[in-house]
Design an enzyme around this catalytic site. Structure first.
Site, mmCIF file in Angstrom:
data_model
loop_
_atom_site.group_PDB
_atom_site.id
_atom_site.type_symbol
_atom_site.label_atom_id
_atom_site.label_comp_id
_atom_site.label_asym_id
_atom_site.label_seq_id
_atom_site.Cartn_x
_atom_site.Cartn_y
_atom_site.Cartn_z
ATOM 1 N N ASP A 260 0.792 -1.150 -0.162
ATOM 2 C CA ASP A 260 -0.090 -0.014 0.131
ATOM 3 C C ASP A 260 0.884 1.269 0.053
ATOM 4 O O ASP A 260 0.323 2.198 0.381
ATOM 5 C CB ASP A 260 -0.681 -0.018 1.152
ATOM 6 C CG ASP A 260 -1.738 -1.282 1.210
ATOM 7 O OD1 ASP A 260 -2.435 -1.557 0.263
ATOM 8 O OD2 ASP A 260 -2.107 -1.786 2.407
ATOM 9 N N LYS B 141 1.676 1.835 -5.247
ATOM 10 C CA LYS B 141 2.439 1.325 -6.356
ATOM 11 C C LYS B 141 1.360 1.534 -7.462
ATOM 12 O O LYS B 141 1.943 1.673 -8.731
ATOM 13 C CB LYS B 141 2.661 -0.199 -6.118
ATOM 14 C CG LYS B 141 3.533 -0.433 -5.118
ATOM 15 C CD LYS B 141 3.714 -2.225 -4.846
ATOM 16 C CE LYS B 141 2.377 -2.731 -4.269
ATOM 17 N NZ LYS B 141 1.958 -2.127 -2.981
ATOM 18 N N GLN C 22 1.823 -6.287 -3.206
ATOM 19 C CA GLN C 22 2.300 -6.407 -1.698
ATOM 20 C C GLN C 22 3.680 -5.691 -1.618
ATOM 21 O O GLN C 22 3.867 -4.525 -2.238
ATOM 22 C CB GLN C 22 2.442 -7.904 -1.346
ATOM 23 C CG GLN C 22 1.234 -8.606 -1.281
ATOM 24 C CD GLN C 22 0.480 -8.949 -2.471
ATOM 25 O OE1 GLN C 22 1.361 -9.506 -3.499
ATOM 26 N NE2 GLN C 22 -0.549 -8.698 -2.922
HETATM 27 P P1 GDP Z 1 -0.790 0.082 -3.526
HETATM 28 O O1 GDP Z 1 -1.272 -0.999 -3.333
HETATM 29 O O2 GDP Z 1 0.941 0.476 -3.275
HETATM 30 O O3 GDP Z 1 -1.143 0.634 -4.870
HETATM 31 O O4 GDP Z 1 -1.414 1.513 -2.790
HETATM 32 P P2 GDP Z 1 -2.963 1.563 -2.337
HETATM 33 O O5 GDP Z 1 -3.766 2.130 -3.580
HETATM 34 O O6 GDP Z 1 -3.340 0.354 -1.512
HETATM 35 O O7 GDP Z 1 -2.806 3.024 -1.358
HETATM 36 C C1 GDP Z 1 -1.985 4.044 -1.659
HETATM 37 C C2 GDP Z 1 -3.106 5.109 -1.255
HETATM 38 O O8 GDP Z 1 -2.648 6.417 -1.135
HETATM 39 C C3 GDP Z 1 -4.366 5.127 -2.577
HETATM 40 O O9 GDP Z 1 -5.403 5.474 -1.899
HETATM 41 C C4 GDP Z 1 -3.885 6.153 -3.500
HETATM 42 O O10 GDP Z 1 -4.523 6.883 -4.174
HETATM 43 C C5 GDP Z 1 -3.007 7.138 -2.424
HETATM 44 N N1 GDP Z 1 -1.877 7.827 -2.815
HETATM 45 C C6 GDP Z 1 -0.820 7.281 -3.612
HETATM 46 N N2 GDP Z 1 0.335 8.474 -3.771
HETATM 47 C C7 GDP Z 1 -0.039 9.335 -2.932
HETATM 48 C C8 GDP Z 1 0.341 10.788 -2.602
HETATM 49 O O11 GDP Z 1 1.703 10.886 -2.964
HETATM 50 N N3 GDP Z 1 -0.329 11.265 -1.887
HETATM 51 C C9 GDP Z 1 -1.546 11.007 -1.177
HETATM 52 N N4 GDP Z 1 -2.229 12.012 -0.346
HETATM 53 N N5 GDP Z 1 -2.166 9.923 -1.736
HETATM 54 C C10 GDP Z 1 -1.542 8.927 -2.415
HETATM 55 P P1 IMO Z 2 -1.016 -4.343 -2.265
HETATM 56 O O1 IMO Z 2 -0.703 -4.785 -3.330
HETATM 57 C C1 IMO Z 2 -1.075 -4.666 2.030
HETATM 58 C C2 IMO Z 2 -1.079 -8.809 3.690
HETATM 59 C C3 IMO Z 2 -2.416 -9.226 4.419
HETATM 60 C C4 IMO Z 2 -1.902 -10.406 5.539
HETATM 61 C C5 IMO Z 2 -0.492 -10.636 4.482
HETATM 62 C C6 IMO Z 2 -0.992 -12.144 3.853
HETATM 63 O O2 IMO Z 2 -2.204 -3.455 -2.176
HETATM 64 O O3 IMO Z 2 0.130 -3.485 -1.366
HETATM 65 P P2 IMO Z 2 -2.829 -13.124 1.871
HETATM 66 O O4 IMO Z 2 -3.893 -12.766 1.594
HETATM 67 O O5 IMO Z 2 -1.765 -12.253 0.892
HETATM 68 O O6 IMO Z 2 -2.147 -14.377 2.264
HETATM 69 O O7 IMO Z 2 -2.317 -12.277 3.391
HETATM 70 O O8 IMO Z 2 -0.535 -10.044 3.642
HETATM 71 N N1 IMO Z 2 -1.443 -8.353 2.371
HETATM 72 C C7 IMO Z 2 -1.303 -7.113 2.043
HETATM 73 N N2 IMO Z 2 -1.066 -5.851 2.851
HETATM 74 N N3 IMO Z 2 -1.185 -4.593 0.897
HETATM 75 C C8 IMO Z 2 -1.409 -5.621 0.041
HETATM 76 O O9 IMO Z 2 -1.307 -5.680 -1.128
HETATM 77 C C9 IMO Z 2 -1.357 -7.018 0.764
HETATM 78 N N4 IMO Z 2 -1.655 -8.250 0.017
HETATM 79 C C10 IMO Z 2 -1.519 -8.957 1.374
HETATM 80 O O10 IMO Z 2 -3.084 -8.077 5.084
HETATM 81 O O11 IMO Z 2 -1.048 -9.756 6.337
HETATM 82 MG MG MG Z 3 -3.024 -1.614 -1.794
#
Ligand code: GDP
Ligand code: IMO
Ligand code: MG
Length: 427
Positions: A13, A16, A223
């Site tokens: 999160d 990416k 992840q």
């Molecule tokens: P990912 O799993 O790595 O793709 O990340 P997620 O989408 O799960 O979580 C990142 C969150 O941060 C999302 O809601 C994005 O829209 C937001 N985001 C990404 N880059 C930025 C940033 O530079 N600033 C802010 N405020 N939000 C961001």
């Molecule tokens: P993105 O791509 C954050 C965590 C789960 C759990 C552990 C194992 O959005 O960054 P799983 O279902 O993979 O067997 O769960 O990994 N987990 C993540 N945490 N971002 C993710 O994906 C995750 N994908 C799995 O919360 O702790």
């Molecule tokens: Mg994510």
């Protein structure tokens, strides 16, 4: 610059999806190499917000071919619903390619994921419940079902039988659940064949040829480094290799063809699910990061655990991935703190430790040693260059760069595509 990997440097999160989407317009292929629909990648384009789980974030860029590599585990029901959701919003998904060697997540994997977690009770991992672990376990146990199997009914039936023989015993005798009928699973999987056949390709051959032809290929990790089954905080990890090596095994592209590895790094730290987290904040600063950062899971809707930036982890990510660059995200979330602590090392049993301890026991005992940096109060979301950031924000970025061991080549100051400061080009 034909091939680059973009991956999470922390516990997922990091942003990416946004980073991949940003590059999507300049690359020819975006390839997922591991994980499955446990990922939740948010991409904001203008006033539209997309939540992608299984599909590569490059699917939103018209010129880009999205690829699901052999290292991914594919839930066909989720795949089709994600595709139709995007089609309904006017996104053309017809260029998608899927490796025939990718493994499938079937309903029994999802069931097993959930019952195993329940069985573990307070020792649970806190998985996303999407069947990821059981599907990878079957792959390693050599009883997995691959995408190509749904095109051969006889092979499919034999494989489902082999997989369910043992699992039905476990489900019935250990978990007290009803056995799953082979025929039901076979019918369901065969039902996907027509819809998926047009997407299936020899993606390994295609990607190698593309790189040889000078096309730009971006490998998008799901992840993050600390969730890697080999290099993460085992057993509180996912069941695949999000680290850079996974891009090779998960696509069939050799390491000599990859020139750049970009670590996506949040300006603070978050984690979802169980496991150690030295800089976790259980106070109002943690709540504030969660609220301002919108730190709620895209996949499961769970609140993310939040804490200060951890430079030990960033250095570790540089090492195990061979990072060439960082993309620092969510710097804007830190606006308004008078002082910002950053973890520079750990104290473990009275001793200072500068590198991530390799023993689980030590990591569980690690207490952060903080250095406190001055904060800033100016809005930074409109900044377009490093110079336009307030002096203290510049100092924060420079300090993180120095501690983390690779140049910070881009900075996110908001969720949108254009809310990014590009310092060095990635291409
Ligand atoms: P990912 O799993 O790595 O793709 O990340 P997620 O989408 O799960 O979580 C990142 C969150 O941060 C999302 O809601 C994005 O829209 C937001 N985001 C990404 N880059 C930025 C940033 O530079 N600033 C802010 N405020 N939000 C961001
Ligand atoms: P993105 O791509 C954050 C965590 C789960 C759990 C552990 C194992 O959005 O960054 P799983 O279902 O993979 O067997 O769960 O990994 N987990 C993540 N945490 N971002 C993710 O994906 C995750 N994908 C799995 O919360 O702790
Ligand atoms: Mg994510």
């Amino acid at each position: 610059m034909p091939a680059l990997v973009l991956l999470g440097a922390q516990w997922g999160d990091e942003g990416k999806g946004k980073a991949t989407d940003l590059l999507g317009g300049s690359v020819d292929y975006v390839v997922r190499y591991q994980g499955g629909n446990n990922a939740g990648h948010t991409v904001v384009v203008g006033d539209q917000k997309y939540a992608l789980h299984l599909l590569p974030s490059g699917i939103l860029s018209p010129g880009c071919t999205p690829v699901i590599g052999n290292g991914v585990v594919v839930d066909p029901a989720v795949l089709l619903s994600e595709l139709s959701g995007l089609n309904a919003r006017g996104i053309d998904t017809s260029k998608l390619l899927i490796s025939g060697n990718a493994h499938l997540i079937t309903p029994y994997h999802t069931t097993l994921d959930k019952v195993t977690e329940r069985f573990l009770g307070k020792r649970k991992i806190g998985t996303t419940g999407r069947g990821i672990g059981p599907a990878y376990a079957d792959k390693i146990n050599r009883v997995g079902i691959r995408v190509q199997d749904i095109f051969d009914e006889s092979i499919l039936r034999q494989k489902v039988e082999a997989a369910l023989d043992f699992k039905n015993q476990v489900l019935a005798k250990l978990y007290n659940r009803r056995a799953i009928a082979v025929e039901q699973v076979v019918e369901e999987l065969l039902g996907y064949a027509d819809q998926l056949s047009g997407f299936v390709a020899d993606t390994t051959l295609l990607l190698n040829n593309a790189i040889d032809d000078g096309k730009v290929v971006l490998f998008e990790g799901g992840q993050g480094t600390l969730l890697d089954v080999d290099h993460g905080t085992y057993p509180f990890v996912t069941s695949s290799n999000p680290t850079a090596g996974g891009a090779c095994t998960g696509t069939g592209v050799g390491p000599t063809k990859i020139n750049r590895v970009i670590g996506i790094l949040k300006a603070y730290t978050t984690r979802v699910g169980a496991g150690p987290f030295p800089t976790e904040l259980l106070d109002e600063d943690g709540d504030k990061l969660r609220t301002i950062g919108g730190e709620r899971g895209v996949t499961t809707g769970r609140d993310r655990r939040c804490g200060w930036f951890d430079a030990v982890i960033a250095r570790y990510a540089t090492r195990v991935n061979g990072l060439t660059d960082f993309f620092l995200t969510k710097l804007d979330v830190l606006t308004g703190w008078e002082r910002i602590p950053v973890c520079v090392a750990y104290e473990i049993d009275g001793k200072r430790v500068d590198e991530l301890p390799y023993s689980q026991t030590d990591f569980h005992h690690a207490k952060p040693i903080y250095e406190t940096l001055p904060g800033w109060s100016e809005d930074i979301t409109q900044a377009k260059s490093f110079d336009q950031l307030p002096k203290n924000a510049q100092k924060y970025v420079s300090a993180l760069e120095e501690m983390s061991g690779a140049p910070i080549s881009a900075i996110g100051v908001g969720p949108g595509r254009d809310e990014t400061i590009q310092i060095n080009s990635f291409l």
